[in-house]
Design an enzyme around this catalytic site. Structure first.
Site, mmCIF file in Angstrom:
data_model
loop_
_atom_site.group_PDB
_atom_site.id
_atom_site.type_symbol
_atom_site.label_atom_id
_atom_site.label_comp_id
_atom_site.label_asym_id
_atom_site.label_seq_id
_atom_site.Cartn_x
_atom_site.Cartn_y
_atom_site.Cartn_z
ATOM 1 N N GLU A 277 6.370 -1.757 -0.740
ATOM 2 C CA GLU A 277 6.389 -2.469 -2.021
ATOM 3 C C GLU A 277 7.640 -3.341 -2.120
ATOM 4 O OE1 GLU A 277 3.975 0.893 -4.638
ATOM 5 O OE2 GLU A 277 6.162 0.820 -4.717
ATOM 6 N N HIS A 298 2.321 -1.215 -9.306
ATOM 7 C CA HIS A 298 3.225 -0.082 -9.559
ATOM 8 C C HIS A 298 3.748 -0.103 -11.000
ATOM 9 C CE1 HIS A 298 5.953 2.961 -7.317
ATOM 10 N NE2 HIS A 298 5.779 3.337 -8.572
#
Length: 337
Positions: A277, A298
């Site tokens: 990420e 997220h």
């Protein structure tokens, strides 16, 4: 154990390495009185690249990090460092053994966003079971307007009430998710915890996958859970079941998940976390046209209230360090002004 005598009378250097992950900032003024606040030297960096970490923590007494990794080599290069505050529940980005050997205390924030994550799970579950994204597209792309009837019938809408939700991970978030699911009339099963006898509402993981209409993942990433949901386990799930992952990205094999969705061996998936990420542009779950995949960046944890709660608890951890530091300060000599 690191000496603290040289730092008790100077400014306390605190650095937040990736403050951009928490947009609301840290409310130090709510946790420190003026006599201690003047000793706080705080610096917040929007982000910190790996090559910048050593320099930014070199003189810090307290480091706040969300996802920036702090390994043994980096910790050894920060002789003033006494406390690490992790702006998350997980602690896998810090070498805990190295910190312990150096006398550095490590603090996380374990329960700031349980309700937020649980609500995200239920929102995505409803969206998947009712195919909300597809029905919304049909309303705007002409399919509804072209219908001979008052409505447009597309993918089968499946009920949530009366269905079975399997929860993998029985911590705070898993329990919060179970409460919301039961409030919607769902039957809830938990995956059996390794090394423990199964409770009445627990099933071995393979059995749980085969029995449930939806499965939600809430376990930490460990060597035992990495790749937990792979091609074999996806094949155990019902073809009309959905998978939700708000735990850690590496719990799920992304290539196997894409294959299952494209072959319609799985009815849908809601994924809020990826193993890297932000993800690279060629990540398999970013490919166009994957059916009934709800991918979010997220944000399950990130309700406004959860962000403020996290910020407040981080500020309190720093405040506690400053209070302890003040207690260690040498007393003023007799007759000093």
């Amino acid at each position: 154990m690191r000496s603290t005598t040289s730092t008790t009378t100077s400014a306390c250097r605190v650095v937040f390495l990736d403050a951009g992950t928490l947009p609301c900032g840290l409310p130090f003024e709510q946790h420190l009185d003026a006599s201690l606040l003047v000793h706080l030297a705080y610096q917040a960096h929007e982000r910190t690249a790996p090559a910048e970490v050593a320099a930014r923590i070199a003189q810090a007494e307290v480091v706040v990090t969300n996802k920036v990794r702090l390994g043994a080599e980096l910790l050894a290069q920060a002789p003033q460092l006494q406390r690490i505050c992790i702006a998350a529940a997980g602690m896998d980005n810090v070498d805990l053994q190295a910190a312990r050997s150096l006398g550095i205390t490590v603090h996380n924030v374990p329960d700031y966003g349980s309700d937020s994550v649980a609500e995200h799970v239920m929102a995505t579950l409803l969206a998947l079971r009712r195919h909300l994204a597809e029905y919304s597209r049909a309303a705007g792309d002409g399919r509804w307007s072209a219908s001979p009837h008052f409505c447009w019938h597309g993918p089968r809408i499946q009920p949530v009430g009366g269905s079975t939700l399997g929860i993998v991970g029985r911590g705070r978030i898993g329990q919060a998710t179970a409460r919301l699911a039961q409030g919607l009339g769902m039957r809830v099963l938990f995956a059996q915890r390794p090394g423990r006898e199964a409770a009445g509402d627990e099933r071995p993981l393979d059995d749980l996958l085969a029995q449930c209409d939806a499965v939600s993942l809430h376990v930490p990433l460990t060597p035992d859970t990495r790749g937990l949901i792979d091609a074999r386990r996806l094949a155990l799930m019902k073809p009309d079941a959905v998978l939700i992952n708000t735990g850690r990205g590496a719990l799920v094999d992304p290539h196997a998940l894409v294959a299952a969705l494209q072959a319609q061996r799985l009815a849908g998936a809601a994924i809020d976390v990826l193993e890297v990420e932000p993800p690279p542009p060629d990540h398999p779950l970013l490919a166009p046209g994957i059916p009934n995949l709800l991918l979010t960046p997220h944000v399950a944890w990130a309700s406004e209230q959860a962000q403020q709660r996290l910020a407040s608890r981080l500020a309190e951890q720093v405040a506690q360090h400053l209070r302890e530091r003040a207690l260690r300060a040498p007393a003023s000599p007799p007759g000093a002004a």
